[in-house]
Design an enzyme around this catalytic site. Structure first.
Site, PDB file in Angstrom:
ATOM      1  N   PRO A  87     -22.034 -32.251  -9.359  1.00  0.00           N
ATOM      2  CA  PRO A  87     -21.154 -33.283  -9.907  1.00  0.00           C
ATOM      3  C   PRO A  87     -19.841 -32.688 -10.424  1.00  0.00           C
ATOM      4  CG  PRO A  87     -23.366 -33.472 -10.824  1.00  0.00           C
ATOM      5  CD  PRO A  87     -23.318 -32.181 -10.090  1.00  0.00           C
ATOM      6  N   GLU A 114     -30.911 -28.944 -14.278  1.00  0.00           N
ATOM      7  CA  GLU A 114     -29.567 -28.954 -14.874  1.00  0.00           C
ATOM      8  C   GLU A 114     -28.604 -28.094 -14.062  1.00  0.00           C
ATOM      9  OE1 GLU A 114     -31.072 -31.529 -16.860  1.00  0.00           O
ATOM     10  OE2 GLU A 114     -28.976 -31.083 -17.350  1.00  0.00           O
ATOM     11  N   ARG A 156     -20.583 -34.838  12.773  1.00  0.00           N
ATOM     12  CA  ARG A 156     -20.076 -35.912  13.660  1.00  0.00           C
ATOM     13  C   ARG A 156     -18.684 -35.566  14.182  1.00  0.00           C
ATOM     14  NH1 ARG A 156     -16.406 -39.440  11.457  1.00  0.00           N
ATOM     15  NH2 ARG A 156     -16.853 -41.113  12.929  1.00  0.00           N
ATOM     16  N   ASP A 171     -11.122 -42.588  12.826  1.00  0.00           N
ATOM     17  CA  ASP A 171     -11.636 -42.879  11.486  1.00  0.00           C
ATOM     18  C   ASP A 171     -10.485 -43.267  10.562  1.00  0.00           C
ATOM     19  OD1 ASP A 171     -14.173 -42.330  12.219  1.00  0.00           O
ATOM     20  OD2 ASP A 171     -14.217 -40.308  11.393  1.00  0.00           O
TER      21      ASP A 171
HETATM   22  C1  LIG Z   1     -23.505 -24.595  -9.385  1.00  0.00           C
HETATM   23  O1  LIG Z   1     -23.965 -25.859  -8.924  1.00  0.00           O
HETATM   24  C2  LIG Z   1     -25.116 -26.352  -9.482  1.00  0.00           C
HETATM   25  O2  LIG Z   1     -25.689 -25.778 -10.369  1.00  0.00           O
HETATM   26  C3  LIG Z   1     -25.596 -27.661  -8.890  1.00  0.00           C
HETATM   27  O3  LIG Z   1     -26.659 -28.166  -9.684  1.00  0.00           O
HETATM   28  C4  LIG Z   1     -27.018 -29.494  -9.554  1.00  0.00           C
HETATM   29  C5  LIG Z   1     -27.775 -30.083 -10.552  1.00  0.00           C
HETATM   30  C6  LIG Z   1     -28.159 -31.412 -10.436  1.00  0.00           C
HETATM   31  C7  LIG Z   1     -27.801 -32.157  -9.340  1.00  0.00           C
HETATM   32  C8  LIG Z   1     -27.054 -31.565  -8.341  1.00  0.00           C
HETATM   33  C9  LIG Z   1     -26.715 -32.367  -7.134  1.00  0.00           C
HETATM   34  O4  LIG Z   1     -25.384 -32.723  -7.011  1.00  0.00           O
HETATM   35  C10 LIG Z   1     -25.030 -33.956  -7.553  1.00  0.00           C
HETATM   36  O5  LIG Z   1     -25.707 -34.561  -8.357  1.00  0.00           O
HETATM   37  C11 LIG Z   1     -23.740 -34.461  -7.059  1.00  0.00           C
HETATM   38  C12 LIG Z   1     -22.965 -33.880  -6.093  1.00  0.00           C
HETATM   39  N1  LIG Z   1     -21.870 -34.676  -5.943  1.00  0.00           N
HETATM   40  N2  LIG Z   1     -21.948 -35.701  -6.810  1.00  0.00           N
HETATM   41  C13 LIG Z   1     -23.091 -35.595  -7.500  1.00  0.00           C
HETATM   42  C14 LIG Z   1     -26.654 -30.226  -8.429  1.00  0.00           C
END
Ligand SMILES: COC(=O)COc1cccc(COC(=O)c2cn[nH]c2)c1
Length: 245
Positions: A87, A114, A156, A171
């Site tokens: 996120p 997390e 795609r 697109d």
């Molecule tokens: C260094 O990166 C990390 O630690 C990633 O960790 C996580 C933790 C919880 C959820 C996610 C999945 O991604 C999303 O939720 C997401 C991606 N795009 N919008 C929402 C990933």
């Protein structure tokens, strides 16, 4: 293109064997492999997470399994682009999808809980390009859905993967064509359905009028739903007349 996906839910990627991607894999255009992160967790319970330093809710993915997995999948000396859905990442756009479609090798790391211990990303950056990418401003339980979205958007665009060649170039977010306008309405047979006719211009055979009508519909839809995108387009006088109606 070579694709590797690391996840604690490998079954999540069964859909990759279906649809367009399935055919691309059969043809050899895409060489995709899904890896279970737990294969690199050696304790009896194959532990991949632990409590966060500094306290706080939830769990963090341990660095050791990730480090071993990425070393095994991307041997030292070779280089792939590592893409980590999160996120808190840079926005995933059609432009980025296009850039990824030109990459020979993408590795996707699916975070859960997390997140992944930050040192995993740091360590990976020391030997390959790493992108932390967001598919939208919401939080998922893990990266798997985001990887399916990105893999579909990217593959795609690969030559030969699309059913009717070239429709990716049409697109709404494809560079150059309608720049960044939202697609207007589309129609097919029957010509009249539940008393609703197809716009006559589309049956006229007048390709200039049809192109004008389609652009006007795209301009009107974009102005109504995503006005901030209008400025990204080069508008001519006809466009401005349409938007001023
Ligand atoms: C260094 O990166 C990390 O630690 C990633 O960790 C996580 C933790 C919880 C959820 C996610 C999945 O991604 C999303 O939720 C997401 C991606 N795009 N919008 C929402 C990933």
């Amino acid at each position: 293109m070579k694709l590797d996906i690391v996840t604690i839910f490998p079954d999540y990627f069964a859909p990759l064997d279906v649809s367009l991607l399935g055919k691309a894999r059969q043809r050899g255009d895409v060489d995709a492999h899904v890896h279970d992160l737990r294969g690199w967790a050696h304790d009896r319970h194959r532990t991949v997470d632990d409590t966060p330093y500094g306290g706080g809710p939830g769990m963090v993915m341990k660095p050791e399994p990730w480090g071993e997995a990425l070393d095994a999948i991307v041997p030292p000396g070779s280089s792939a682009r590592l893409v980590v859905p999160t996120p808190s990442g840079r926005p995933f756009t059609q432009e980025l999808a296009g850039a990824y479609a030109a990459e020979p090798w993408l590795v996707f790391a699916c975070g859960r809980y997390e997140g992944i211990d930050a040192r995993v990303i740091e360590d990976a950056r020391s030997r390959m390009p790493v992108d932390e990418v967001s598919i939208g401003d919401y939080v998922l339980a893990g990266g798997e859905s985001a990887v399916l979205v990105m893999v579909e958007a990217v593959t795609r665009l690969l030559p030969g993967v699309l059913g009717n060649a070239g429709s990716a170039a049409d697109d709404s977010f494809a560079p150059g064509r309608m720049e960044a306008l939202l697609e207007g309405p589309v129609y097919t047979k029957p010509p009249d359905w539940r008393g609703r006719p197809v716009p006559p211009v589309l049956m006229s055979g007048n390709h200039g009028a049809i192109a004008r009508w389609r652009r006007d519909e795209a301009l009107r839809r974009t102005a109504a739903i995503r006005p901030e995108l209008i400025a990204r387009n080069a508008l001519d006088d006809a466009d401005r007349r349409t938007l001023s109606e």
